[in-house]
Every structure is written in C-alpha cells, then in structure tokens.
Design an enzyme around this catalytic site. Sequence first.
Site, PDB file in Angstrom:
ATOM      1  N   ASP A  34      -9.342   1.786  -1.842  1.00  0.00           N
ATOM      2  CA  ASP A  34      -9.766   0.670  -2.137  1.00  0.00           C
ATOM      3  C   ASP A  34     -11.085   0.210  -1.012  1.00  0.00           C
ATOM      4  O   ASP A  34     -11.158  -0.114   0.297  1.00  0.00           O
ATOM      5  CB  ASP A  34      -9.030  -0.233  -1.176  1.00  0.00           C
ATOM      6  CG  ASP A  34      -7.281   0.340  -1.231  1.00  0.00           C
ATOM      7  OD1 ASP A  34      -7.046   0.535  -2.987  1.00  0.00           O
ATOM      8  OD2 ASP A  34      -5.678   0.516  -0.515  1.00  0.00           O
ATOM      9  N   GLU A  77      -4.615  -7.955  -7.785  1.00  0.00           N
ATOM     10  CA  GLU A  77      -5.854  -8.379  -6.858  1.00  0.00           C
ATOM     11  C   GLU A  77      -6.724  -7.817  -6.710  1.00  0.00           C
ATOM     12  O   GLU A  77      -7.512  -7.477  -7.757  1.00  0.00           O
ATOM     13  CB  GLU A  77      -4.203  -6.853  -6.249  1.00  0.00           C
ATOM     14  CG  GLU A  77      -4.522  -5.498  -7.108  1.00  0.00           C
ATOM     15  CD  GLU A  77      -3.327  -4.879  -6.905  1.00  0.00           C
ATOM     16  OE1 GLU A  77      -2.483  -4.536  -5.837  1.00  0.00           O
ATOM     17  OE2 GLU A  77      -3.418  -3.490  -7.043  1.00  0.00           O
TER      18      GLU A  77
END
Length: 326
Positions: free
Chosen positions: A39, A208
Amino acid sequence: MKTYKKSVLWIALFFICLNLCAQKQSAKGNPIIAGWYADPDAGIFNNECWIYPTYSAPYEQQVFMDAFSSRDLQTWKKHERIIDTSSVKWAKKAMWAPAIIEREGKYYLFFSANDVHKGEIGGIGVAVANDPDGPFKDLLGAPLINEIQNGAQPIDQFVFKDKDGTYYMIYGGWQHCNIVKLNPGFTGLVPFEDGQIFKEITPKGYVEGPMMFRRNDKYYFMWSEGNWGGPDYRVAYAMADSPFGPFERIGIVLQQDPKIATGAGHHTIIQIPGEEEWFIIYHRRPLGETDANHRIVCIDRMYFDEKGFIKPIKITKEAVGKVMLK
C-alpha cells in the site's frame, strides 16, 4: 585489559556499520526495498523521493510504519518506526495505507487504523511531523473520519492538492469511494457548496485503494479491484474534467504477470518535477507465495498515449534504474 577494550570497541564499530548498511538498500531491480511492505504512497520532498508503505503483517503486528527515501529511485534509506500505536492512543491494531502530504513546512501523514466497523472506534487518522522521517505525532487524538458514509468503510485515504489550493481526500473500502474537502489545518472537513460533506464518486469495478492526480487539466482517478489477498488484484482508472467526476471506467492498467508476480495493486504515482517522466509505485506478491501478507513494493514506468490515456503498464524485475532527482 587494553586488548579486551579494543575488542569490545571493534565489535561495537562492526555492529554500527552493519546497522548503517542495513539502512541503505541498493536495489538493482524489483522489489526496491527489502521486507514485506504494501500500500505505498510517495512524495518528492527536497529532491528526495519518500515512500510510506504499510508494514505487511497480521493486524495485531501491523502497529508501526517505516519510511524509505532515495535521491535516485535506486538506493533507498530506511527510516524505522516513524509512527506507531504508542503515539496514537486510539489505534489498537492494523495501522495501514498511509498517505503523505507537505504543507507550509510540515508533513502530514494520514493513515487507517483498527479496521473499523459500525459502532467501533477507528477509521482515518492524521499525524504531523516537522520532517519527512518523523517522528509523527497524532494531530487530533481521535479519528478524523470514524463513521461509515455512503457505504464506504473509512480506509485507504489519499490526499491531494488541487490547482486552486484546495485539499481533497478520497477514501473508501467495501466497494464505495467518497471525496471530502479538508480544512487548511487538516483538523476537520469542510462542507461543499451544496452543504454535503461526503460525496460519493464510486466508479464501476471499484473496490479500494483510490488515488488521483492531474495531467493536462484532466483528473485521473485510479483504484484497485479484485481481492487484496488474491492473484487478480489489479489497478483500473478513469478520467474526468473535475475531481468529482463523473468517472467512467476506462480499463485495467496494472495487473499480474504469470512470469513475474501476482496481485499487483494498491499503488501511487509520482512525476519527476518539471519532466514528463511518470512512475507507478505499487505492491505485488512473489510467484508461488500463498501468504496474503507477503507483499513487496516495486516501481515501474508509466506512459501516456497521444490522447492522454494511460498505456498498459508492464511489471518488471528490472525496475527503472537510476533516476536522479534534482
């Protein structure tokens, strides 16, 4: 006794050198940093690229963040524990998906914590530091966004500054994405002209990991699709004339390559200042790996065609080589 003291001194110097070598990581290819990380977000500050990733581990162990800096996108210095749950009292587990932005000489790190569900404390927090390597301290003492709005779990935030100086944050899990306007101190949210605070901008296929950037007065909205723990994790995108869309899905630009890696997603984009050089920084999973948390941070080049569309990105083992930041 003198011989003993000299031996102790040499041993101490050895471990100091060993630690310094561990902090400097020269990556000739992908991944660009050692260890399990995911991420990533990134920023270019004072001619250095700074990467802020999630420490990829089970939620109970995912309670701190490291950062990495480089002047050439190849040799990276590790900055350990720039923030952890000891400085964010409401965060008990699962700090992840950091987002970084600099404003007026201070550095603001937005993060998700606690994997919050309805009725729980958690969501999106913000921390501040005087330097990009921290230490970052909790700005509010509570989440900036705790509640679930428009079906979006408050996670995976991305912050960007628009051409008029407005700071926006886009965020959301559970297949819903919101955009909000931040006040100048990042201590709260500002209503839009119609009185709304949370505007949903969810495109088709969204799961997401949203991020947004501007190029030639077009807003590029990118997101992750698929299951974060599976091989089909990937990045798709849309374009619009406004940060509010409407965003019509154009297609997939980053995905697995059965010869190189799987699960390529949850990314960020950097541009070399003043140059038409673009890079995507993302995580992926090594071939044959079954542990969902075994994710590694990589970088590859990103190109546009003559109409401004993003060309399909080739994931590589070679990375991008040495690119000096000036």
